[in-house]
Motif scaffolding. Sequence first.
Motif, PDB file in Angstrom:
ATOM      1  N   LEU A  41       0.796  -1.228   0.000  1.00  0.00           N
ATOM      2  CA  LEU A  41       0.000   0.000   0.000  1.00  0.00           C
ATOM      3  C   LEU A  41       0.828   1.277   0.000  1.00  0.00           C
ATOM      4  O   LEU A  41       0.260   2.369   0.013  1.00  0.00           O
ATOM      5  CB  LEU A  41      -0.947   0.010   1.215  1.00  0.00           C
ATOM      6  N   GLY A  42       2.146   1.159   0.013  1.00  0.00           N
ATOM      7  CA  GLY A  42       2.976   2.356   0.048  1.00  0.00           C
ATOM      8  C   GLY A  42       2.864   3.118   1.353  1.00  0.00           C
ATOM      9  O   GLY A  42       3.036   4.333   1.393  1.00  0.00           O
ATOM     10  N   ILE A  43       2.592   2.400   2.449  1.00  0.00           N
ATOM     11  CA  ILE A  43       2.378   3.018   3.755  1.00  0.00           C
ATOM     12  C   ILE A  43       3.415   2.496   4.753  1.00  0.00           C
ATOM     13  O   ILE A  43       3.625   1.284   4.866  1.00  0.00           O
ATOM     14  CB  ILE A  43       0.957   2.716   4.280  1.00  0.00           C
ATOM     15  N   ARG A  44       4.050   3.411   5.475  1.00  0.00           N
ATOM     16  CA  ARG A  44       5.010   3.019   6.504  1.00  0.00           C
ATOM     17  C   ARG A  44       4.265   2.751   7.813  1.00  0.00           C
ATOM     18  O   ARG A  44       3.451   3.549   8.250  1.00  0.00           O
ATOM     19  CB  ARG A  44       6.044   4.129   6.693  1.00  0.00           C
ATOM     20  N   PHE A  45       4.581   1.624   8.422  1.00  0.00           N
ATOM     21  CA  PHE A  45       3.885   1.185   9.635  1.00  0.00           C
ATOM     22  C   PHE A  45       4.265   2.043  10.838  1.00  0.00           C
ATOM     23  O   PHE A  45       5.437   2.353  11.055  1.00  0.00           O
ATOM     24  CB  PHE A  45       4.221  -0.277   9.924  1.00  0.00           C
ATOM     25  N   LEU A  46       3.246   2.422  11.625  1.00  0.00           N
ATOM     26  CA  LEU A  46       3.475   3.170  12.861  1.00  0.00           C
ATOM     27  C   LEU A  46       3.012   2.414  14.100  1.00  0.00           C
ATOM     28  O   LEU A  46       3.736   2.319  15.082  1.00  0.00           O
ATOM     29  CB  LEU A  46       2.760   4.526  12.802  1.00  0.00           C
ATOM     30  N   ALA A  47       1.788   1.898  14.085  1.00  0.00           N
ATOM     31  CA  ALA A  47       1.255   1.255  15.288  1.00  0.00           C
ATOM     32  C   ALA A  47       0.100   0.328  14.941  1.00  0.00           C
ATOM     33  O   ALA A  47      -0.571   0.497  13.922  1.00  0.00           O
ATOM     34  CB  ALA A  47       0.783   2.313  16.290  1.00  0.00           C
ATOM     35  N   SER A  48      -0.110  -0.642  15.819  1.00  0.00           N
ATOM     36  CA  SER A  48      -1.211  -1.599  15.677  1.00  0.00           C
ATOM     37  C   SER A  48      -2.082  -1.534  16.924  1.00  0.00           C
ATOM     38  O   SER A  48      -1.583  -1.367  18.039  1.00  0.00           O
ATOM     39  CB  SER A  48      -0.633  -3.009  15.497  1.00  0.00           C
ATOM     40  N   GLU A  49      -3.395  -1.642  16.729  1.00  0.00           N
ATOM     41  CA  GLU A  49      -4.362  -1.613  17.845  1.00  0.00           C
ATOM     42  C   GLU A  49      -4.146  -0.367  18.704  1.00  0.00           C
ATOM     43  O   GLU A  49      -3.979  -0.442  19.926  1.00  0.00           O
ATOM     44  CB  GLU A  49      -4.232  -2.883  18.689  1.00  0.00           C
ATOM     45  N   TYR A  50      -4.165   0.797  18.080  1.00  0.00           N
ATOM     46  CA  TYR A  50      -3.858   2.049  18.762  1.00  0.00           C
ATOM     47  C   TYR A  50      -5.108   2.631  19.429  1.00  0.00           C
ATOM     48  O   TYR A  50      -6.106   2.911  18.762  1.00  0.00           O
ATOM     49  CB  TYR A  50      -3.285   3.061  17.772  1.00  0.00           C
ATOM     50  N   ALA A  51      -5.049   2.822  20.744  1.00  0.00           N
ATOM     51  CA  ALA A  51      -6.195   3.330  21.502  1.00  0.00           C
ATOM     52  C   ALA A  51      -6.371   4.830  21.280  1.00  0.00           C
ATOM     53  O   ALA A  51      -5.399   5.593  21.325  1.00  0.00           O
ATOM     54  CB  ALA A  51      -6.000   3.044  22.992  1.00  0.00           C
ATOM     55  N   THR A  52      -7.608   5.260  21.053  1.00  0.00           N
ATOM     56  CA  THR A  52      -7.898   6.671  20.773  1.00  0.00           C
ATOM     57  C   THR A  52      -8.333   7.448  22.012  1.00  0.00           C
ATOM     58  O   THR A  52      -8.709   8.618  21.894  1.00  0.00           O
ATOM     59  CB  THR A  52      -8.985   6.792  19.690  1.00  0.00           C
ATOM     60  N   GLY A  53      -8.284   6.844  23.183  1.00  0.00           N
ATOM     61  CA  GLY A  53      -8.577   7.583  24.407  1.00  0.00           C
ATOM     62  C   GLY A  53     -10.035   7.497  24.845  1.00  0.00           C
ATOM     63  O   GLY A  53     -10.891   6.977  24.128  1.00  0.00           O
ATOM     64  N   PRO A  54     -10.339   8.041  26.029  1.00  0.00           N
ATOM     65  CA  PRO A  54     -11.674   7.895  26.627  1.00  0.00           C
ATOM     66  C   PRO A  54     -12.781   8.632  25.882  1.00  0.00           C
ATOM     67  O   PRO A  54     -13.938   8.236  25.950  1.00  0.00           O
ATOM     68  CB  PRO A  54     -11.486   8.463  28.042  1.00  0.00           C
ATOM     69  N   TRP A  55     -12.451   9.729  25.179  1.00  0.00           N
ATOM     70  CA  TRP A  55     -13.505  10.475  24.487  1.00  0.00           C
ATOM     71  C   TRP A  55     -13.960   9.748  23.222  1.00  0.00           C
ATOM     72  O   TRP A  55     -15.147   9.533  22.995  1.00  0.00           O
ATOM     73  CB  TRP A  55     -13.024  11.882  24.160  1.00  0.00           C
ATOM     74  N   HIS A  56     -13.003   9.342  22.387  1.00  0.00           N
ATOM     75  CA  HIS A  56     -13.355   8.675  21.128  1.00  0.00           C
ATOM     76  C   HIS A  56     -13.633   7.187  21.332  1.00  0.00           C
ATOM     77  O   HIS A  56     -14.309   6.561  20.504  1.00  0.00           O
ATOM     78  CB  HIS A  56     -12.244   8.870  20.101  1.00  0.00           C
ATOM     79  N   ARG A  57     -13.071   6.618  22.408  1.00  0.00           N
ATOM     80  CA  ARG A  57     -13.372   5.242  22.823  1.00  0.00           C
ATOM     81  C   ARG A  57     -13.255   4.235  21.683  1.00  0.00           C
ATOM     82  O   ARG A  57     -14.158   3.458  21.396  1.00  0.00           O
ATOM     83  CB  ARG A  57     -14.776   5.169  23.428  1.00  0.00           C
ATOM     84  N   GLY A  58     -12.127   4.258  21.010  1.00  0.00           N
ATOM     85  CA  GLY A  58     -11.908   3.316  19.919  1.00  0.00           C
ATOM     86  C   GLY A  58     -10.514   2.738  19.957  1.00  0.00           C
ATOM     87  O   GLY A  58      -9.670   3.130  20.761  1.00  0.00           O
ATOM     88  N   ARG A  59     -10.283   1.790  19.080  1.00  0.00           N
ATOM     89  CA  ARG A  59      -8.967   1.176  18.946  1.00  0.00           C
ATOM     90  C   ARG A  59      -8.713   0.988  17.449  1.00  0.00           C
ATOM     91  O   ARG A  59      -9.351   0.151  16.805  1.00  0.00           O
ATOM     92  CB  ARG A  59      -8.907  -0.160  19.690  1.00  0.00           C
ATOM     93  N   ILE A  60      -7.819   1.802  16.901  1.00  0.00           N
ATOM     94  CA  ILE A  60      -7.539   1.783  15.468  1.00  0.00           C
ATOM     95  C   ILE A  60      -6.698   0.552  15.133  1.00  0.00           C
ATOM     96  O   ILE A  60      -5.677   0.294  15.768  1.00  0.00           O
ATOM     97  CB  ILE A  60      -6.801   3.066  15.048  1.00  0.00           C
ATOM     98  N   ASP A  61      -7.132  -0.195  14.122  1.00  0.00           N
ATOM     99  CA  ASP A  61      -6.398  -1.411  13.753  1.00  0.00           C
ATOM    100  C   ASP A  61      -4.946  -1.101  13.423  1.00  0.00           C
ATOM    101  O   ASP A  61      -4.030  -1.699  13.984  1.00  0.00           O
ATOM    102  CB  ASP A  61      -7.069  -2.082  12.545  1.00  0.00           C
ATOM    103  N   THR A  62      -4.713  -0.154  12.481  1.00  0.00           N
ATOM    104  CA  THR A  62      -3.351   0.156  12.063  1.00  0.00           C
ATOM    105  C   THR A  62      -3.221   1.643  11.756  1.00  0.00           C
ATOM    106  O   THR A  62      -4.094   2.217  11.099  1.00  0.00           O
ATOM    107  CB  THR A  62      -2.964  -0.647  10.797  1.00  0.00           C
ATOM    108  N   LEU A  63      -2.141   2.246  12.213  1.00  0.00           N
ATOM    109  CA  LEU A  63      -1.806   3.622  11.886  1.00  0.00           C
ATOM    110  C   LEU A  63      -0.547   3.624  11.021  1.00  0.00           C
ATOM    111  O   LEU A  63       0.373   2.829  11.244  1.00  0.00           O
ATOM    112  CB  LEU A  63      -1.534   4.443  13.153  1.00  0.00           C
TER     113      LEU A  63
END
Length: 309
Positions: A41-63
């Motif tokens: 995908l031409g994307i450099r990996f930064l993080a996996s399962e990244y928590a977005t904090g108490p307000w957004h209350r999510g966990r991003i699969d990949t950043l």
Amino acid sequence: MAELMLFRRDADGRDVELSGSTVALEVELQRRVEAGLEQMLGIRFLASEYATGPWHRGRIDTLGLDENNSPVVIEFKRGSDSGVLSQAVSYLTWLESAHHEFEALVRSMLGAEAAASVDWRRPRMVCIAAGFSHHDRVAVQRLPERIDLVRYRVFEGDLLGLLLVDSSPGLSTTTSSRRSRVTAVGSVAAEPETAPAAGAGLVPACLRDLYAELDEALTAWGEVEVAQLRHYIAYRRLVNVASVIFRPKHEAILVYLRLDPDSVELEEGFTRDVRRIGHLGTGDLEVRIVSAAGLEKAAPLIRRAFEAS
């Protein structure tokens, strides 16, 4: 919806279609793509399962950070999920509020230079799933966010197929004069009548006519997004296929193609291997175009780059 078809030649020389399937676990798909993120995908990996904090209350699969330095959020779905777009918008909203946090992550993973180059004008969401509904594809074209819908299939022999089925260029968060154009699979994104021509602001007057012909050659391949960035114009599908840079003093246009220089008979003054040479834009093969005849000569290389993408 566009289908990804894969064939294997049997012992009798006949082409036999391989039947695709989905993964048993979503994390299996995620780990497979993350392992080859830059190549696929031409994307450099930064993080996996990244928590977005108490307000957004999510966990991003990949950043990640793509080859044009745009922040990228990637979400994976084992099957088809009608809620994927609302999740995409939610995570992009978090991203807009977390510039410092994201740049700190880039700094820790990729270094200070990469962190300083983050381009916040075009944050991007990539949704990878087994399928998308008609309503998903219509909604993507109406949303202001930059979103790619990518369909996956796995095949015998440990093969993974990715197919861009729809894409939205989104709305730039800058007022600079530029255009993003997408021709999506099965649809064409309309543009405002007041939109400036592709490359407005970057194209020197002495190269406008030649660039107009080059732009036509680079957008003749179906699903192509044209994005004017700070120093170059990118032509991309899932990844950049070509980057265009102008050299007005030499009345030349440099095109960097996503093509293996070892597969090309290099010609001095026309083509060059730049794998070990720093340059703006992305691509390993430099093609120097100074005339319509040079563009015609470059056409087979452009075709090969897009056919391979």
